[in-house]
Design an enzyme around this catalytic site. Structure first.
Site, short mmCIF file in Angstrom:
data_model
loop_
_atom_site.label_atom_id
_atom_site.label_comp_id
_atom_site.label_asym_id
_atom_site.label_seq_id
_atom_site.Cartn_x
_atom_site.Cartn_y
_atom_site.Cartn_z
N TYR A 155 0.81 -1.22 0.00
CA TYR A 155 0.00 0.00 0.00
C TYR A 155 0.84 1.27 0.00
O TYR A 155 0.42 2.30 -0.52
CB TYR A 155 -0.92 0.04 1.23
CG TYR A 155 -1.90 -1.10 1.28
CD1 TYR A 155 -2.86 -1.27 0.28
CD2 TYR A 155 -1.87 -2.01 2.34
CE1 TYR A 155 -3.76 -2.32 0.33
CE2 TYR A 155 -2.77 -3.06 2.40
CZ TYR A 155 -3.71 -3.21 1.38
OH TYR A 155 -4.60 -4.25 1.43
N THR A 156 2.02 1.22 0.61
CA THR A 156 2.83 2.43 0.76
C THR A 156 3.75 2.63 -0.44
O THR A 156 4.07 1.70 -1.18
CB THR A 156 3.68 2.37 2.03
OG1 THR A 156 4.55 1.24 1.95
CG2 THR A 156 2.79 2.23 3.26
#
Length: 762
Positions: free
Chosen positions: A139-140
């Site tokens: 996600y990052t």
């Protein structure tokens, strides 16, 4: 059957031996395990847990930074998924777990963990309240920060050695050419085998200026360095409250401890905490304070609030119960009992330039890093000089070709192998001939000749400058100082952690935290205890369990201790504020203590340390004792009065005046003896002196013993009960029974010589 089994086992062993290859080496298990553990230990120490003094990084951190640079994730590029970086790191350089690798990457991106972050993260990378609440790597997104250029700027310039990766298919740098002493700038923690490291972060500007000063004055002392580096600088606003002597000792030895304290300010009657120590979360602080409030150990606090937001990352509000509360004392207590004040271990253990781990003092770290930096710059300049010399050599050959362009063209056109002809004709090297042959037709213009001459002149000047710098130690130091100053101007900032010497916080004692309220403690014959608010409680009017009755009571304050005397002469201390209400039946006091088997509690006492009580036994001995001398934190209590064989301990009697009170001793034969309390000695423990004279044979045969003892003040009356009858004797009426300590006394009136109880009336 046994012989058959034996034969079969021999055959099996022979068959097994036939399959053992001849080239297998056999070692004792002890030698193998020792070697395996040592190999593992060295791997963990050198290639996992400890940072290197050169670039201040552990191997996994170094590989993450290098992999990101190879992916082109500079500060000017777009963010890319963190999973891509982690995949490259694991697949190319670091064959370990992805979660550990990603967590190492996250730490380098958290501004509350790293003083100068190396990774610029986008997305959820955790918070100060919960650093491990970061999102998954899918996600990052991430890229390198501008500050990471201090590690990578000189990487491709021959400054460091490259080594094969784990499978030998790629090369990776053994170190990064750090332009600053990164080992001191960001905090580093690690646990190896048999050793650990805890290096605190420091301010870039301070460390850089210290390095410049050390280059100017190599013989400088640690005290000179501490004019620049006053102490660690954590990525938080909390104060460093260690004394200068402690900080100096830490830098001299390379190990020690540091204390950091939160910053607070007053806003009206509230306390606002605006800065927390390193790696301390606000939610944990609130939880610690709330637990004390629930346990009623913090009565001066009424409310807690967390008002932190984007504008105020740390804003914890503590509301006192009233404006009469001393806020400074309150905060001192919270500093001592919560993580608002925290101690950090310092152990500056690192791998030195010799490849060995050791704990280094500050001055040693700076000197060794400057040695590394000087060698790095020397290698960079030498690499550039070699490039220039090689380029000048090629330009010299090209110039020969331009000056003889027609002949060169003719040789190339008329020869199948023009290179040896060119080398022979113009006395040029193989590299020069190759450069001539690779010339493009558009470069044969006269303008190119002018460019070559201009390039030659510029390179000649640069070569002279490089040779002069490499040949002069003073010029090398000047160059290093100039580059450090450039980085200070680019990346330097102000100190975040102020250093203010303060004394260690002291917690408020439990007695001071408890409100001082009047209380009456009641003890029953079977050892059940309870307490009622106020002094108006009538112990005789309370309800007791079947078969139980009133034994003793004492009046005091809730912030004091109740002291219990048992039948063996031992005294026990119990905080008075925790007893059950007098409305119920109470609880057995033996549940809180560890009395001897068969012991029975006969008396309860309360008061200040200087209050006196009279202790006695039925054998006619006793003494006066201060309550403060009887205090014991041991659940098993402490012996106060020695009990002669066959004697009983009598209830302790409170003394109000050592000059006016009188002792009233009554025997079972109905004799009363009264004398001034001052005739008895004051002792901390023991048997005491004789109060009432009882001949030995009579006491041993139980014919005569002291049945009751009390202390009478001038405004009180002695109530003697015999069966259903009772009589009162006033203080002035005791003249008829006055004597001296150790006498036998005088008989009570007829009808009251069979004494059943003795009480004191106001």
């Amino acid at each position: 059957m046994a012989q058959k089994k034996k034969k079969n086992s021999k055959k099996e062993l022979a068959a097994t031996a036939a399959f053992v290859p001849e080239n297998i080496e056999e070692l004792p298990l002890s030698e193998y395990t020792e070697k395996a553990y040592l190999d593992y230990s060295m791997y963990v120490i050198l290639d996992r847990a400890l940072p290197h003094i050169g670039d201040g990084l552990k191997p996994v951190q170094r590989r993450i930074i290098y992999a990101m640079s190879e992916l082109g994730l500079s500060a000017a590029s777009k963010h890319k998924k963190s999973a891509r970086t982690v995949g490259d790191v694991l697949g190319k350089f670091h064959p370990h777990g992805d979660s550990a690798c990603y967590e190492a990457m996250v730490l380098m991106a958290q501004p509350f963990t790293y003083r100068y972050p190396l990774v610029d993260g986008q997305g959820n990378w955790g918070s100060q309240d919960d650093p491990k609440s970061f999102a998954a790597m899918r996600y990052t997104e991430s890229r390198l920060t501008r500050f990471s250029r201090t590690l990578l700027q000189e990487l491709g310039q021959g400054t460091v050695d490259f080594t094969p990766n784990f499978d030998g298919t790629l090369n990776e740098p053994s170190l990064l050419p750090s332009r600053l002493p990164h080992i001191l700038l960001n905090s580093t923690t690690g646990i190896a085998v048999g050793m650990a490291t805890d290096i605190p972060p420091h301010n870039l500007t301070e460390v850089g200026r210290a390095c410049i000063h050390l280059l100017d004055k190599p013989s400088a002392k640690l005290e000179d360095m501490m004019q620049y580096i006053v102490g660690p600088d954590y990525p938080s606003d909390a104060e460093v409250i260690s004394s200068p002597e402690d900080i100096l000792s830490m830098y001299e030895t390379g190990h020690g401890s540091l204390r950091c304290r939160a910053i607070y300010e007053r806003e009206g009657t509230d306390v606002i905490i605006t800065g927390l120590p390193f790696q301390v979360s606000g939610s944990k602080i609130l939880e610690q304070i709330a637990q004390q409030m629930i346990a009623k150990k913090l009565p001066m606090v009424e409310d807690l609030r967390d008002e932190s937001d984007h504008e105020n990352p740390t804003r914890l509000v503590i509301t006192p119960r009233s404006n009469r509360i001393d806020l400074d004392n309150l905060m001192q207590h919270l500093f001592a009992t919560t993580d608002l004040e925290r101690t950090y271990r310092v152990n500056m253990n690192m791998i030195g330039l010799n490849g060995r781990p050791s704990v280094k003092p500050l001055l040693g770290i700076l000197k060794e890093w400057l040695t590394f930096r000087m060698e790095t710059v020397r290698r960079r300049l030498q690499w550039r000089l070699d490039k220039i010399v090689k380029r000048l050599h090629l330009l010299e050959g090209l110039m020969i070709a331009y000056l003889n362009i027609d002949e060169v063209i003719a040789i190339i056109r008329n020869n199948d192998e023009p290179k040896p002809v060119l080398m022979s004709r113009f006395k040029i090297s193989d590299e020069q001939a190759e450069a001539i042959l690779e010339l493009k037709l558009r470069h044969l213009a006269q303008l190119e000749e002018m460019k070559i001459r201009g390039e030659q002149e510029a390179l000649e000047k640069e070569r002279e400058k490089l040779e002069a710098t490499l040949g002069s130690e003073r010029r090398m130091k000047t160059l290093v100082k100039k580059e450090i100053q450039e980085d200070i101007d680019t990346y330097g900032d102000d100190r975040r952690s102020p250093i203010i010497q303060r004394n260690a916080a002291q917690a408020i004692s439990e007695a001071d935290l408890i409100p001082s309220e009047p209380i009456t403690v009641v003890l029953s014959e079977r050892g059940w205890v309870r307490a009622g608010k106020g002094f108006e409680v009538d112990p005789l009017a309370l309800n007791y369990k079947a078969g139980d009755a009133y034994q003793s009571s004492a009046r005091g304050r809730t912030n004091r201790s109740a002291m219990f005397l048992d039948s063996t002469g031992r005294v026990y201390c119990v905080p008075a504020h925790g007893f059950p209400s007098a409305r119920g039946l109470g609880e057995p006091i033996s549940g809180r203590l560890k009395p001897p088997d068969g012991a029975r509690f006969i008396s309860v006492m309360m008061g200040d340390d200087d209050d006196r009580y009279l202790f006695s036994t039925s054998a006619g001995y006793g003494f006066v004792a201060r309550l403060g001398d009887l205090v014991s934190r041991n659940k098993a209590g402490k012996t106060a009065i020695s009990v002669p064989e066959g004697a009983l301990v009598l209830p302790a009697q409170r003394i109000r005046s050592l000059t006016e009170d009188r002792v009233c001793a009554i025997s079972n034969t109905g004799s009363l003896l009264s004398f001034p309390i001052g005739e008895l000695p004051e002792m901390a423990r023991g048997k005491g002196n004789k109060i009432y004279s009882i001949p030995g044979p009579k006491f041993k045969s139980k014919e005569e013993f002291m049945v009751a003892l009390t202390v009478l003040s001038p405004k009180e009356k002695l109530r003697v009960t015999s069966g259903k009858r009772h009589t009162s004797i006033k203080y002035r009426e005791l003249e008829d029974y006055l004597g001296t300590r150790g006498q036998r006394g005088r008989k009570l009136p007829r009808g009251f010589q069979n004494v059943s109880s003795v009480d004191v009336e106001s």
